[in-house]
Every structure is written in C-alpha cells, then in structure tokens.
Design an enzyme around this catalytic site. Structure first.
Site, PDB file in Angstrom:
ATOM      1  N   ASP A  36       8.852   2.516   4.425  1.00  0.00           N
ATOM      2  CA  ASP A  36       7.867   2.316   3.366  1.00  0.00           C
ATOM      3  C   ASP A  36       6.880   1.288   3.894  1.00  0.00           C
ATOM      4  OD1 ASP A  36       6.404   1.403   1.188  1.00  0.00           O
ATOM      5  OD2 ASP A  36       8.087   1.519  -0.212  1.00  0.00           O
ATOM      6  N   TYR A  51      11.209  -2.500  -2.553  1.00  0.00           N
ATOM      7  CA  TYR A  51      10.547  -2.294  -3.838  1.00  0.00           C
ATOM      8  C   TYR A  51      11.589  -2.087  -4.950  1.00  0.00           C
ATOM      9  CZ  TYR A  51       7.416  -0.135  -7.246  1.00  0.00           C
ATOM     10  OH  TYR A  51       6.708   0.178  -8.374  1.00  0.00           O
ATOM     11  N   ARG A 109      -0.167  23.876  -6.506  1.00  0.00           N
ATOM     12  CA  ARG A 109       1.053  23.109  -6.197  1.00  0.00           C
ATOM     13  C   ARG A 109       1.387  23.249  -4.717  1.00  0.00           C
ATOM     14  NH1 ARG A 109       5.490  25.637  -6.790  1.00  0.00           N
ATOM     15  NH2 ARG A 109       5.020  26.464  -8.865  1.00  0.00           N
ATOM     16  N   LYS A 126      -1.559   1.737  -4.093  1.00  0.00           N
ATOM     17  CA  LYS A 126      -1.847   0.375  -3.649  1.00  0.00           C
ATOM     18  C   LYS A 126      -3.059   0.370  -2.710  1.00  0.00           C
ATOM     19  CE  LYS A 126       1.841  -0.059  -6.083  1.00  0.00           C
ATOM     20  NZ  LYS A 126       3.186  -0.123  -5.543  1.00  0.00           N
TER      21      LYS A 126
HETATM   22  C1  LIG Z   1       4.374   0.548  -5.728  1.00  0.00           C
HETATM   23  C2  LIG Z   1       5.323   0.727  -4.632  1.00  0.00           C
HETATM   24  C3  LIG Z   1       6.150   1.850  -4.559  1.00  0.00           C
HETATM   25  C4  LIG Z   1       6.164   2.932  -5.628  1.00  0.00           C
HETATM   26  O1  LIG Z   1       4.957   3.582  -5.726  1.00  0.00           O
HETATM   27  P1  LIG Z   1       4.384   4.201  -7.092  1.00  0.00           P
HETATM   28  O2  LIG Z   1       3.076   4.745  -6.690  1.00  0.00           O
HETATM   29  O3  LIG Z   1       4.297   3.079  -8.077  1.00  0.00           O
HETATM   30  O4  LIG Z   1       5.355   5.225  -7.544  1.00  0.00           O
HETATM   31  C5  LIG Z   1       7.013   1.957  -3.487  1.00  0.00           C
HETATM   32  N1  LIG Z   1       7.046   1.005  -2.525  1.00  0.00           N
HETATM   33  C6  LIG Z   1       6.267  -0.088  -2.570  1.00  0.00           C
HETATM   34  C7  LIG Z   1       6.362  -1.090  -1.468  1.00  0.00           C
HETATM   35  C8  LIG Z   1       5.379  -0.259  -3.613  1.00  0.00           C
HETATM   36  O5  LIG Z   1       4.623  -1.372  -3.652  1.00  0.00           O
END
Ligand SMILES: *Cc1c(COP(=O)(O)O)cnc(C)c1O
Length: 382
Positions: free
Chosen positions: A170, A98, A46, A195
């Site tokens: 983000d 998101y 961890r 992604k």
């Molecule tokens: C998918 C996504 C998230 C969240 O990520 P997870 O891996 O699904 O928890 C946050 N921001 C954006 C822009 C995303 O496409």
C-alpha cells in the site's frame, strides 16, 4: 520522458473527433458491438470504460507495471487482493497499517477462514517468524500509518518470494513520485486514489498496479466478477489530479519537512514521527527508497495524554479536523479516536499508536501559515 511529462501526456489521448486536448468523459454504461458474439474494445462499463482505461494506462506507466485496475475505493482494491487468498491460507500484514485495512483483515477476512497475522514489517526477522508454509500474501505500507515507519520494500520482496508468497504494498503515503515498489520487486502496488492521486478531496477511488500479466489477469477477473470499479467521473477527476501529482507532492513534502523540524525542536512536543528526520529509525532506508523527499505526512505526540492531544487537534484553523489525507487542504486528526479507532485498543498500544498522538496531512497552503496555525494550537492545548 520524465515523470511529470508522462503524468500529463500518457493515457490522455486527445479526442480525434473534436481535437479537444482533454480526453472526454465517457459516462456510457454500454457500447455497441460489431456483431453478435463479436466484441469491440469496450462492451460494458463494469468490464471496461474508456475514461477509466485512460487513468489505468497512466498509472500503470507511472508505477512501472504491466497493467492497472481502478476501483471504487482503496478498500475495494485491497479487498480484491485478499480474494486471491483461499481459506486456510495466511496473510501476513505489517503492524503499522491503515485502520480500514486492519478492520478488513481482522473482522472480515479472518472470520472468512483466511488466517491473518500482524507483524512489524520494519523488523525483517520478526516478519519472517510470522510467515508459515501457508502464507500466500505479505501486505505492507511504507511509510506506515500513523507511525510513518519505513519498511525495506526490496528486502520484503526477497523474503516474500523466498517463501512463495506475493508482496503487496500500500503505497498511498509515498505515491509513485517518491517510491515505485514494483521496481523494488513487489508484485502489487495499491493506492487509495482518494488521497494524493486525486489530490483535491473530491473523489473516492482505489488503484492496483501489477507487475506481471498473469497476476493482472487474475485480479481483473475478480474485479470484473465483483464489480467495485471506479466510476467515469471519478476516473476523469483522478486523471486530472495525476497531472499535477509531482508538483503537489514535492511542494507538500517541503512544507512537511519544515514543520517536522520545527516540531522536533519544540518543548511542547514529546516526539515527532517523520522519516526525513535523521533520528527516525527508518531514515536511512527512506533515504534510499524515497526519491528526493520523505513524504508530506507526519505524526507527533504532545506532552500530556488523550485529552491534551484532542485539545490540540481541535484548536487548529487551517489544519481541518478530518480523516483522509493527501489533498491540497491540510488536515489534522487524532489516530486513537479517529483513523485508528477500528484497532482493538491493545493492538493499537502494542504497536505504539499512543493516545497522545496527532497526525498531520500537510497540504499546499503556505508553510509559514501552517506553522503559525500549529503554534497557536499547541499554545491552546497547554
Ligand atoms: C485511505 C487509505 C486507504 C483506504 O482507501 P479508501 O479510498 O478510503 O477506501 C488505504 N490505505 C491507506 C494508507 C489510506 O490512507
């Protein structure tokens, strides 16, 4: 070394024991120590794991950060950032974000007594109005989701710092191939590694990359205290994905640009949201802020309403009907009923996420095949 060379070679130590060119996958949960109370580099997975560390090293370098932290999901990464903020303080977040971030901020963080305000991050004056003396964090996405709005990251960093707040970005849609927010003054960059970084729809993960050591140490403390770390297998798969990140992203952007242009001149389509189109309101900033391409995500509105959009989204064959994005497989979805269903409807409509909108994640299939697929679906949708 250029980006794609670093993506392959940095943080990917060959195994000294065997000469294997790929770093081994360390599944061990615990590590033998030199003595009681003496600690080696790794003690418990961890707190640190060699396979996760390899990925973190690569990503810190690709995003120009001092360090990076890999989490079990993108949401776990964002949650870690929100834990920097104390009750009574305020987070100002972009409006076009998101759906899961909206849910985290509005349904969990705000009831926990941290004040949250949504503001259009594309409009700096509007954003500044939402900032008050207790604002500690500004959270933005560029390109935004699902409107592909473009936020001027350098200007937001200046604004945040002038008010004594941190800027978190983000950058899932942009990837470090196209935009590196820390170089533009941001304090924290976040990715859903699920992604583009992973890129093959086979892992769930999140990443924070941090611009200074003190902030990194505070975030590491929270991560270690709460425990939502990326597993070794996911770290291994993500490291593999990152090696082809630039090639995938550049090719996917090329196809997305072609599809955006064709959709924009199609009478069955009311409006296309793609920052690469000259009439997109963020086109000029995107041309400065995104390196050589405009991303592989795009949205469009069909003529008609919710039902018409639903019909189109359900009629493609290559574009698979699913949330998520950024992988080699192209995906299609309807934000109103899928990715942004967690928005309150009024908030969704106020921010321009209409019922007739469709969002595409353009994958690595041949662009002409993808166009044929869309063309057929638009025909069915009529
Ligand atoms: C998918 C996504 C998230 C969240 O990520 P997870 O891996 O699904 O928890 C946050 N921001 C954006 C822009 C995303 O496409």
């Amino acid at each position: 070394m250029q980006f794609r060379t670093r993506a392959i070679h940095v943080g990917n130590p060959r195994d000294p024991a065997t000469g294997a060119v790929v770093a081994p996958l360390h599944l061990a949960s615990t590590f033998v120590q030199p003595g009681a109370g003496e600690w080696g580099e790794f003690d418990y997975s961890r707190s640190g794991n060699p396979t996760r560390k390899a990925l973190e090293t690569t990503l810190a370098l690709l995003e120009s950060g001092v360090g990076s932290l890999a989490f079990s999901s993108g949401m776990a990464a964002i949650h870690c950032v929100t834990m920097l903020i104390r009750p009574g303080d305020r987070i100002v977040a972009g409006a076009d974000i998101y759906g899961g971030t909206y849910r985290l901020l509005h349904k969990l963080v705000r009831p926990g007594a941290v004040d949250v305000a949504l503001a259009p991050s594309t409009d700096l004056a509007g954003l500044e109005k939402a900032i008050d003396a207790r604002t500690r964090l500004i959270w933005i996405e560029s390109p935004g989701n699902p409107l592909l709005s473009i936020t001027d990251i350098a200007a937001c960093a200046e604004l945040a710092h002038r008010h004594g707040a941190l800027l978190g970005v983000d950058s899932t849609f942009a990837t470090p191939v196209l935009t590196r927010p820390l170089e533009l003054g941001a304090d924290i960059v976040m990715h859903s590694a699920t992604k583009y970084l992973g890129g093959h729809s086979d892992l769930l993960g999140g990443v924070l990359v941090v611009g200074n050591r003190d902030l990194y140490d505070r975030l590491y403390f929270i991560q270690n205290a709460t425990g939502a770390v990326m597993g070794p297998l996911e770290s291994f798969l993500c490291s593999r994905g990152v090696k082809t990140l630039e090639l995938r992203v550049r090719e996917q952007c090329r196809s997305a640009a072609m599809l955006a242009e064709r959709l924009a001149s199609d009478s069955r389509v009311r409006r296309v949201y793609y920052p690469g189109l000259p009439d997109h309101p963020g086109h000029e900033i995107a041309s400065r802020q995104m390196e050589g391409a405009f991303g592989a995500m795009l949205s469009f509105e069909v003529e008609g309403d919710f039902a018409a959009a639903k019909k189109v989204a359900e009629s493609t064959r290559l574009f698979q009907l699913a949330v998520s994005l950024g992988a080699v497989e192209s995906l299609i979805e309807q934000p109103a009923s899928m990715s942004h269903a967690s928005y309150d409807r009024a908030d969704r409509l106020t921010h321009g996420i209409s019922d007739g909108m469709i969002r595409l994640s353009v994958g690595l299939e041949a662009a002409e095949d993808l166009w044929d697929d869309l063309d057929r679906a638009l025909h069915h949708g009529r």
